[in-house]
Design an enzyme around this catalytic site. Sequence first.
Site, short mmCIF file in Angstrom:
data_model
loop_
_atom_site.label_atom_id
_atom_site.label_comp_id
_atom_site.label_asym_id
_atom_site.label_seq_id
_atom_site.Cartn_x
_atom_site.Cartn_y
_atom_site.Cartn_z
N ASP A 1 -2.96 6.36 -3.23
CA ASP A 1 -1.86 5.72 -2.53
C ASP A 1 -1.25 4.66 -3.46
O ASP A 1 -1.69 4.50 -4.61
CB ASP A 1 -2.32 5.13 -1.18
CG ASP A 1 -3.19 3.90 -1.33
OD1 ASP A 1 -3.91 3.81 -2.34
OD2 ASP A 1 -3.16 3.03 -0.45
N ASP B 1 -6.15 2.03 -3.60
CA ASP B 1 -7.44 1.80 -2.93
C ASP B 1 -7.92 3.05 -2.18
O ASP B 1 -9.04 3.08 -1.69
CB ASP B 1 -7.43 0.55 -2.03
CG ASP B 1 -6.39 0.59 -0.93
OD1 ASP B 1 -5.59 1.55 -0.89
OD2 ASP B 1 -6.38 -0.34 -0.11
N ASP C 1 -1.27 1.48 -3.94
CA ASP C 1 -2.02 0.38 -4.57
C ASP C 1 -3.40 0.81 -5.01
O ASP C 1 -4.23 -0.03 -5.40
CB ASP C 1 -2.09 -0.84 -3.65
CG ASP C 1 -2.86 -0.57 -2.36
OD1 ASP C 1 -2.84 0.58 -1.90
OD2 ASP C 1 -3.47 -1.51 -1.83
N SER D 1 0.80 -1.23 0.00
CA SER D 1 0.00 0.00 0.00
C SER D 1 0.83 1.29 0.00
O SER D 1 1.51 1.57 -0.97
CB SER D 1 -0.97 -0.04 1.17
OG SER D 1 -1.81 1.07 1.15
MG MG Z 1 -3.69 1.15 -0.01
#
Ligand code: MG
Length: 458
Positions: free
Chosen positions: A239, A243, A241, A96
């Site tokens: 961010d 999400d 990744d 992340s």
């Molecule tokens: Mg994330």
Amino acid sequence: MGRLFGTNGVRGILNKTITIDTLIRLGYAIGTFFKGGRILVGMDGRVGSPVAKTATISGLLATGCEVLDAGLAPTPTIQYDARFNDVDGCVIFTASHNPPEYIGIKVCGPDGVEIQREDEEKIESIFFEGKYNLVGWNMVGRVRGIVGSIERYVEAVVKHVDRESIARNRYRVVVDLGNGVSALTIPYILRFLKCEVYTINDHIDGFFPGRSPEPSEENLGMLIKAVKAFDADLGVAYDGDGDRAIFVDENGVFHHGDRSLALIEDYVMEVKPGATLVTPVSTSQIVDDVAKMRGGKVMRVRVGSVDVSWTMKRLNAELGGEENGGIFYGPHQPVRDGGMATALILHILATRGESLSETLSKLPAYYMVKRKVSLKEEVKSRLLSIIEEKIKGEGERVEKIDGLKVWFNDGSWILIRPSGTEPLYRIIAEARSYERAERLAEEYSRFIVETMKELASS
Ligand code: MG
């Protein structure tokens, strides 16, 4: 027994705190947990992710799993593809927003939602007891690459919004992809919605040369400048990744995640009266005000996306959200989704015919102050009961969903919560004025520090 999983899956530094050997055995343990079933895998753009993925897949195959590999994709894209591929579970390789040296492994169920703590414990006990179910040579699994995950996801996201209204506005949007994997989906979602798209930090690079993968205000100077320079309607940052999404308005003003959450909540509760928002105890009371205004409900849970997702599933809730920019849109999927958050904000602007600053200015204003106090593990339990005694005498209402949250007569509150990952207390104070929030945070931080000193000397 040892622990592998933290608050967001397994995290560590390759060849330092997580070895290839550990990853292979983690693959055995996950494969054993899923009984050699069908597993979807995918990864973010980190330097260590292909290595982590390859090692873990070897372990999965040795337990007889069939592995479907979606390759490089944002976390919500992989999660969305779980149901389409009819899998028994997913393993996502992402750390992340962590610094570039980290790798991470996240385990999700057949619907793409992260597994719960009790299932993590099952995997941990298989791992630490070495009770792997390794199959015979003729039963080992195979890996198959799959295509179309990105396209399926992009189509699914835009289905939930009024494409014509958004398209009519020809919004000019600057996105800061932070060298993360959202570069694979976000520009295409926006193009689908007929936006004029400007991208920064748009090449996927595991060294994150553009900015830190955490979209906090101090990392978004370039986005803020670009929004003004291009005279854009909106800036969005993601961010590592993809999400989580954080928004900058047309004036280049940064908005915290709980304000964009409150805006989406306002919309959801407007179109569906009585709708439920699931959010952690640490989120601003702005969401309670919106729910009151719209006749909706707010369900408070412990901090962490797993609790939000599972409570949404249990209540069949329409919306979940976190102050860090995580939006969980029930009709799409009950997990954090930066692409869905972006499309929803555009939908709200288009259908209301307002700019982001205009529509956000209608929400009540609160001020939040955050502090950290480091603590010694040996005084933790005594300290908590002393704080509780002090708090009981001062506030008008105490909540113990996660840590201690106390509400005062003037509508301000303070949350004192032991961190799940570090030896410290996180303190959050919120009030109608910055001064009041600051004073509360200061008073309680000082009280904790002084009490700890007394406990240490007694
Ligand atoms: Mg994330």
